[in-house]
Design a protein around this motif. Structure first.
Motif, PDB file in Angstrom:
ATOM      1  N   ALA A 192       0.825  -1.209   0.000  1.00 15.59           N
ATOM      2  CA  ALA A 192       0.000   0.000   0.000  1.00 15.59           C
ATOM      3  C   ALA A 192       0.859   1.259   0.000  1.00 15.59           C
ATOM      4  N   VAL A 193       1.946   1.244   0.760  1.00  6.94           N
ATOM      5  CA  VAL A 193       2.863   2.385   0.793  1.00  6.94           C
ATOM      6  C   VAL A 193       3.449   2.626  -0.597  1.00  6.94           C
ATOM      7  N   LYS A 194       3.796   1.557  -1.274  1.00  5.67           N
ATOM      8  CA  LYS A 194       4.385   1.658  -2.616  1.00  5.67           C
ATOM      9  C   LYS A 194       3.439   2.342  -3.593  1.00  5.67           C
ATOM     10  N   GLU A 195       2.132   2.097  -3.435  1.00 10.80           N
ATOM     11  CA  GLU A 195       1.149   2.659  -4.368  1.00 10.80           C
ATOM     12  C   GLU A 195       0.647   4.037  -3.932  1.00 10.80           C
ATOM     13  N   SER A 196       0.976   4.468  -2.712  1.00 11.81           N
ATOM     14  CA  SER A 196       0.506   5.774  -2.236  1.00 11.81           C
ATOM     15  C   SER A 196       1.488   6.858  -2.662  1.00 11.81           C
ATOM     16  N   SER A 197       0.929   7.960  -3.169  1.00 14.68           N
ATOM     17  CA  SER A 197       1.805   9.013  -3.712  1.00 14.68           C
ATOM     18  C   SER A 197       1.172  10.397  -3.583  1.00 14.68           C
ATOM     19  N   GLY A 198       0.561  10.642  -2.423  1.00 12.45           N
ATOM     20  CA  GLY A 198      -0.043  11.948  -2.213  1.00 12.45           C
ATOM     21  C   GLY A 198      -1.520  12.022  -2.536  1.00 12.45           C
ATOM     22  N   GLN A 199      -2.178  10.884  -2.700  1.00 13.20           N
ATOM     23  CA  GLN A 199      -3.614  10.893  -2.971  1.00 13.20           C
ATOM     24  C   GLN A 199      -4.383  11.467  -1.782  1.00 13.20           C
ATOM     25  N   ARG A 200      -5.565  11.973  -2.089  1.00  9.90           N
ATOM     26  CA  ARG A 200      -6.459  12.531  -1.076  1.00  9.90           C
ATOM     27  C   ARG A 200      -7.661  11.615  -0.948  1.00  9.90           C
ATOM     28  N   ALA A 201      -8.019  11.268   0.295  1.00  9.37           N
ATOM     29  CA  ALA A 201      -9.060  10.261   0.518  1.00  9.37           C
ATOM     30  C   ALA A 201     -10.202  10.798   1.367  1.00  9.37           C
ATOM     31  N   GLU A 310     -11.228  -5.297  13.552  1.00  6.41           N
ATOM     32  CA  GLU A 310     -10.188  -4.281  13.741  1.00  6.41           C
ATOM     33  C   GLU A 310      -8.846  -4.856  14.177  1.00  6.41           C
ATOM     34  N   GLY A 311      -8.658  -6.163  13.972  1.00  9.97           N
ATOM     35  CA  GLY A 311      -7.412  -6.798  14.354  1.00  9.97           C
ATOM     36  C   GLY A 311      -6.424  -6.897  13.209  1.00  9.97           C
ATOM     37  N   ILE A 312      -5.385  -7.686  13.399  1.00 13.49           N
ATOM     38  CA  ILE A 312      -4.310  -7.763  12.424  1.00 13.49           C
ATOM     39  C   ILE A 312      -4.787  -8.330  11.091  1.00 13.49           C
ATOM     40  N   GLN A 313      -5.720  -9.280  11.133  1.00  8.38           N
ATOM     41  CA  GLN A 313      -6.256  -9.830   9.886  1.00  8.38           C
ATOM     42  C   GLN A 313      -7.052  -8.781   9.122  1.00  8.38           C
ATOM     43  N   ALA A 314      -7.847  -7.991   9.847  1.00 11.37           N
ATOM     44  CA  ALA A 314      -8.673  -6.959   9.212  1.00 11.37           C
ATOM     45  C   ALA A 314      -7.809  -5.902   8.539  1.00 11.37           C
ATOM     46  N   TYR A 315      -6.736  -5.504   9.184  1.00 11.54           N
ATOM     47  CA  TYR A 315      -5.873  -4.473   8.617  1.00 11.54           C
ATOM     48  C   TYR A 315      -5.003  -5.021   7.490  1.00 11.54           C
ATOM     49  N   THR A 316      -4.629  -6.282   7.572  1.00 12.79           N
ATOM     50  CA  THR A 316      -3.901  -6.901   6.462  1.00 12.79           C
ATOM     51  C   THR A 316      -4.772  -6.895   5.214  1.00 12.79           C
ATOM     52  N   ASP A 317      -6.024  -7.279   5.369  1.00 12.49           N
ATOM     53  CA  ASP A 317      -6.962  -7.270   4.249  1.00 12.49           C
ATOM     54  C   ASP A 317      -7.193  -5.856   3.733  1.00 12.49           C
ATOM     55  N   ALA A 318      -7.311  -4.890   4.645  1.00 12.86           N
ATOM     56  CA  ALA A 318      -7.565  -3.503   4.255  1.00 12.86           C
ATOM     57  C   ALA A 318      -6.414  -2.947   3.428  1.00 12.86           C
ATOM     58  N   TYR A 319      -5.191  -3.145   3.874  1.00  8.83           N
ATOM     59  CA  TYR A 319      -4.043  -2.612   3.131  1.00  8.83           C
ATOM     60  C   TYR A 319      -3.855  -3.315   1.791  1.00  8.83           C
ATOM     61  N   THR A 320      -4.204  -4.586   1.732  1.00  2.00           N
ATOM     62  CA  THR A 320      -4.147  -5.299   0.456  1.00  2.00           C
ATOM     63  C   THR A 320      -5.118  -4.681  -0.542  1.00  2.00           C
ATOM     64  N   LYS A 321      -6.329  -4.369  -0.073  1.00  4.47           N
ATOM     65  CA  LYS A 321      -7.338  -3.746  -0.935  1.00  4.47           C
ATOM     66  C   LYS A 321      -6.932  -2.323  -1.325  1.00  4.47           C
ATOM     67  N   ILE A 322      -6.380  -1.585  -0.372  1.00  4.40           N
ATOM     68  CA  ILE A 322      -5.948  -0.219  -0.666  1.00  4.40           C
ATOM     69  C   ILE A 322      -4.848  -0.217  -1.717  1.00  4.40           C
ATOM     70  N   ALA A 323      -3.886  -1.117  -1.585  1.00  4.07           N
ATOM     71  CA  ALA A 323      -2.801  -1.211  -2.565  1.00  4.07           C
ATOM     72  C   ALA A 323      -3.352  -1.506  -3.951  1.00  4.07           C
ATOM     73  N   ASP A 324      -4.311  -2.406  -4.019  1.00  2.00           N
ATOM     74  CA  ASP A 324      -4.895  -2.779  -5.320  1.00  2.00           C
ATOM     75  C   ASP A 324      -5.626  -1.615  -5.946  1.00  2.00           C
ATOM     76  N   VAL A 325      -6.454  -0.913  -5.164  1.00  2.00           N
ATOM     77  CA  VAL A 325      -7.231   0.204  -5.700  1.00  2.00           C
ATOM     78  C   VAL A 325      -6.332   1.369  -6.085  1.00  2.00           C
ATOM     79  N   GLY A 327      -3.219   1.242  -6.939  1.00  2.61           N
ATOM     80  CA  GLY A 327      -2.444   0.850  -8.110  1.00  2.61           C
ATOM     81  C   GLY A 327      -3.241   0.938  -9.385  1.00  2.61           C
ATOM     82  N   LYS A 328      -4.495   0.506  -9.324  1.00  2.09           N
ATOM     83  CA  LYS A 328      -5.342   0.554 -10.528  1.00  2.09           C
ATOM     84  C   LYS A 328      -5.675   2.008 -10.906  1.00  2.09           C
ATOM     85  N   SER A 329      -5.887   2.843  -9.887  1.00  5.16           N
ATOM     86  CA  SER A 329      -6.278   4.229 -10.178  1.00  5.16           C
ATOM     87  C   SER A 329      -5.139   5.032 -10.765  1.00  5.16           C
ATOM     88  N   THR A 330      -3.890   4.593 -10.496  1.00  2.61           N
ATOM     89  CA  THR A 330      -2.741   5.310 -11.047  1.00  2.61           C
ATOM     90  C   THR A 330      -2.104   4.582 -12.225  1.00  2.61           C
TER      91      THR A 330
END
Length: 334
Positions: A192-201, A310-325, A327-330
């Motif tokens: 997710a960090v790799k795909e983040s580049s100053g986007q506004r959410a 809100e545990g480690i599994q939930a955040y792992t899934d969340a960051y995986t989805k954020i990275a995918d979205v 990446g696709k948007s950019t």
């Protein structure tokens, strides 16, 4: 039911333990047992843990565990632990087996906790959390209470998740399993960090069939990312229960690059079977038709049970989805 005072609870617990003798530890096949764990010795080993509720002396490989912290439920289940008691109304849908298990006592909710049921469960460890923090002093009269729950109102949520997981792994002799969970989280955050580049959410909370500002609860998702909150909202756990009066047009004026949605309606037991899906509510917002996130389909829907996990599994899934979205948007996602 009349509230039972802590003093009465302690006395009742002492009498129960005296009558039950060795059975208070539980067997390796019953609720509270740890898969592959040896029976509790007469004087179990302990470790000292720096927790949210102070320094706690905790027994290792405890046999009778009361699980109160929603952010650790899935980790306990992954470690092969079945609690002797839990707040069944707060369990995520994927832990329905716990909810249906008649041997697991129901301690009620954080709003009306049944301390007498906790005493009846005869725990040798209580895993507490933010929802039950107000009754921690009462619980400590019954057994050691360990509160490792990360706080959405503090920095370092990801690090707190890793500490929580590592510590629970040490307590239950599940270090290898804990390492696997931590590694998966690290990889998802890195992506997710790799795909983040100053986007506004815009961080939205779907509650009562409407979309409101949910940054007070899920804003911690942005902590490691190069992504900013369009409303610069201060963390506030209680905000997900309130109607801020935020209009769709106000969101449209901010024109976020990405939308991240937590669907509280889909997570809460009283509404999840009848609630309108968050995606349907998003699609119905005519004011958002021209926004960047709608045109690029840059929308992240967190898991339906996110609000109650809100545990480690939930955040792992969340960051995986954020990275995918992201990446696709950019156009950088493979």
């Amino acid at each position: 039911m009349p509230r039972v005072t802590p003093a009465v609870l302690v006395s009742a617990l002492a009498l129960t333990l005296a009558g039950c003798g060795a059975t208070a530890q539980g067997g390796s096949d019953g609720p509270g047992a740890v898969s592959g764990a040896a029976p509790s010795p007469a004087a179990p080993a302990t470790i000292t843990v720096a927790a949210n509720n102070g320094t706690v002396e905790v027994p290792t490989r405890p046999q009778r565990v009361v699980a109160l912290d929603n952010s650790s439920f899935e980790t306990l289940e992954a470690f092969g632990i079945t609690p002797v008691a839990a707040p069944k109304q707060l369990l995520p849908e994927n832990l329905g087996e716990w909810a249906r298990n008649g041997d697991i006592l129901d301690v009620g909710t954080h709003r009306e906790p049944k301390l007498e049921v906790v005493a009846q469960a005869q725990p040798d460890l209580i895993i507490g959390g933010k929802r039950f923090a107000k009754v921690t002093p009462d619980l400590q009269k019954l057994a050691p209470v360990l509160d490792l729950a990360p706080s959405t109102e503090k920095d370092g949520y990801v690090d707190a998740l890793k500490k929580q997981t590592q510590t629970l792994g040490e307590i239950f002799g599940k270090q290898a399993e804990a390492t696997q969970l931590i590694t998966a989280l690290d990889r998802s955050v890195e992506a997710a960090v790799k795909e983040s580049s100053g986007q506004r959410a815009f961080l939205a909370n779907h509650n009562g069939g409407r979309l409101d500002n949910g940054a007070g609860r899920i804003g911690v998702l942005l902590q490691p990312l190069k992504v900013t909150d369009v409303f610069e909202t201060k963390a506030d756990n209680a905000s997900v229960h309130q109607d801020s009066g935020l209009a769709p047009e106000t969101v449209a004026q901010k024109n976020p690059d990405v939308l991240i949605v937590m669907d509280r309606d889909a997570a809460v037991s009283s509404t999840r079977d009848t609630a309108t899906p968050a995606s349907q509510t998003v699609a119905a917002q005519k004011a958002w038709a021209g926004t960047t996130f709608m045109k690029n389909d840059a929308i992240v829907y967190l898991a339906d049970n996110f609000y109650v996990t809100e545990g480690i599994q939930a955040y792992t899934d969340a960051y995986t989805k954020i990275a995918d979205v992201l990446g696709k948007s950019t156009g950088t996602s493979s």
